[in-house]
Design an enzyme around this catalytic site. Sequence first.
Site, PDB file in Angstrom:
ATOM      1  N   SER A 249       6.807   9.009   9.444  1.00 65.77           N
ATOM      2  CA  SER A 249       6.270  10.284   9.942  1.00 65.77           C
ATOM      3  C   SER A 249       4.777  10.108  10.162  1.00 65.77           C
ATOM      4  CB  SER A 249       6.491  11.403   8.926  1.00 65.77           C
ATOM      5  OG  SER A 249       5.483  11.370   7.920  1.00 65.77           O
ATOM      6  N   ASP A 250       4.134  11.039  10.878  1.00 61.25           N
ATOM      7  CA  ASP A 250       2.674  10.998  10.878  1.00 61.25           C
ATOM      8  C   ASP A 250       2.203  11.727   9.614  1.00 61.25           C
ATOM      9  OD1 ASP A 250       0.080  10.483  11.506  1.00 61.25           O
ATOM     10  OD2 ASP A 250       0.202  11.169  13.572  1.00 61.25           O
ATOM     11  N   TRP A 251       0.930  11.648   9.386  1.00 59.78           N
ATOM     12  CA  TRP A 251       0.328  12.139   8.148  1.00 59.78           C
ATOM     13  C   TRP A 251       0.674  13.627   7.906  1.00 59.78           C
ATOM     14  CZ3 TRP A 251      -3.699   9.709   5.007  1.00 59.78           C
ATOM     15  CH2 TRP A 251      -4.289  10.590   4.085  1.00 59.78           C
ATOM     16  N   GLY A 252       1.512  13.861   6.937  1.00 57.31           N
ATOM     17  CA  GLY A 252       1.859  15.246   6.598  1.00 57.31           C
ATOM     18  C   GLY A 252       2.701  15.954   7.636  1.00 57.31           C
TER      19      GLY A 252
END
Length: 770
Positions: free
Chosen positions: A304-307
């Site tokens: 996933s991307d950050w958060g």
Amino acid sequence: MKKVAIPLLVCLLIVIISCKNENNSIDKDLAINSSTANTKVTSIEDKVSALLSKMTLEEKIGQMNQYNGFWDLTGPAPKEGDAAKKYEHLRKGYVGSMLNVRGVKEVRSVQKIAVEESRLGIPLIIGFDVIHGYKTLTPIPLAESASWDLAAIKTSAEMAALEASASGINWTFAPMVDISRDARWGRVMEGAGEDTYLGSKIAEARVKGFQGEDLSTSNTIVACAKHFAAYGFAEAGRDYNTADIGISTLNNVVLPPFKAAKDAGVRTFMNSFNELNGIPATGDKYLQRDILKEKWNFDGFIVSDWGSITEMIAHGHAKDGNHAAELAANAGSDMDMESYLYVNELAKLVKEGKVKEAVIEDAARRILRVKFELGLFDDPYKYLDEAREKEITGSKALNDAALDMAKKSIVLLKNEKQLLPLKKEGQKIAVIGALASDKTSPLGSWRIAAEDNSAVSVLEGLSAYKGNTITYAKGADVVIGEPNFTTEVKINTTNKTEFGKAVTIAKNADVVIMVLGEHGFQSGEGRSRTELGLPGVQQELLEAVYKANKNIVLVLNNGRPLTINWADQNIPAIVEAWQLGTQSGNAIAQILYGDYNPSGKLPMSFPRDVGQVPIYYNYKNTGRPSLPGPDVVFWSHYQDEKNEPLYVFGHGLSYTTFKYSNIKVKNSYKGSKEVTVSVTLTNTGNYRGKEVAQLYIRDMYASVTRPVRELKGFELVELNPSESKNIEFVLTEKELGFFNNQNEFIVEPGDFKVFVGGDSKANLELKFTL
Ligand code: NOJ
């Protein structure tokens, strides 16, 4: 002692099991795999299976959990995830990966816990944003793309992998292969620009450069094609914003560079922050499972991307964290970067039957597979050698490669009266602009591992040429204070107190070199702009100096196309020098003095006005493309500006000149399914030089309309004065076809035009019919 013995025992067991399987010729999986003649893959699959059979559900979920380290941040600081909890999870085997842990010492400190203190001793995969170099920085990716030099771009990625791997990094979150048409978006600096064909070739070169032939060698790292998908289409160029594109643009423009990365063997993908057609990409099953994992048969993993898993709540797609984890896992996001949701929610979701155990098993398998490919199970410390780190970090070889790449990335936008190259003797040269002495800005914004002030400034680069006298005045600051990666940049919009000094030195000079543009921290993530002119008071400074001396060479530093109409109309020489990394000043000086003949070509159109964006060369024609009669308004245009950009895609000059002639088309499509286009390129000037010969096609009418031009071939050719070369481009189904709205790739019979030349306005053309 006991703690170390456990992983060794596991390895032994795995070896025994895999040996057994390798000898078992009737094993079904083995038969399938051996028919692909890839025995290494076969044995890795067996090892993964053996390991998975020993893992608890929580340990499998642990592989899907990625934590940020304890030192650097490349996203908003999360509420959760205190250091004590992270250490506890490392010991429990609940962490599969960490990012932003760097340097042999730091990496060893976490790897040791995972390997020696967790039950199964599964090594971590260490990720980092090696976007354009690690500590020794090469030009920002947009600049490298301006080289159109695939071999050089591949070498640049190889060198980045070499330096990063020596510091314990296993995995880079690069290349970003997002097509971008909107210069307001700060992340255009991180990609290959606006064109799908060029972007696909560059994606392939970068993946091959990072990953090399064999991931298990100690100088290669895993690449990550990001951001899947359509992140580059953020509405209004505002970062993280909604993307809303149709199926045709998705298939024909956005996805091909990702597919090229997949075909080049990329082992990971990162999903994206944006939503597309109402679904955040992180929770988008169609993108991740249907297209990437099923249609393209991708067997690496998606991070996933950050958060971005947690952000699905703010998007209005998930009810709460538990729901977000369910949506993301089921959609095919294998690893959770900094949301803390997989580790907290997935076991519950499996028990409730909302996420199948097979989903967890599949994700963990994908992650373990890549770890085996890296050789981390053979020796989890293989990337952790202090002596190697010392020898490689910042080495001469890395700096030489960075300089080479930097020179190749520069684009000569304008050169009237042959102001360039500069004379080497007897000149009084005034250098103006705060960026001329800046040793940090050329590093760009993705430079977490690089030291401040570690770039060669333009002033330092010019000082190597002793035959001229140099005076310097900054004229005006671009930014106030010292910008950094996480905070907003403050621009100097008022202070002009140093203008006077700049004007004075300009008056007494033969030539003025003005280094103006954006600070390195003005582009990159979270750094969108609504204005694309020279920031702050720099335009005024340029005009004030111009009044004193018109002999100006404008050297631009920027991470995106800028609007520089006034400069184009008034300044005789303009050099696009982007943010060129560690060797910036040396590269610029060698170009200005003609020791390197510029050959870069723009990978993005430069608008005349911000109101024109998104602007790109491969637009559709509309039903009203041109003026129907004098003063009639009913055509596709602006009242107050031309439709065309200031500098077109593919534009770039050299100190020599080139002529294209003798275009020929050999249409064998009915037989060999090929159309061959040939052209003669001649160096008609006085310098040896390189030219990027570009081929564009237009499919004149189709069931789904096609752009007015599409790049479908290019070749970088170096010629001596008066030398000619015959260049051949071969167009196959791949270049001539497109995706229709039923997701089918088709080639339609009909009329085509082909254009060959030195930019996207190439006017040597012929027709052919399929
Ligand atoms: C967010 C960015 O969008 C992504 O490209 C990057 O790799 C991660 N942060 C990690 O730093």
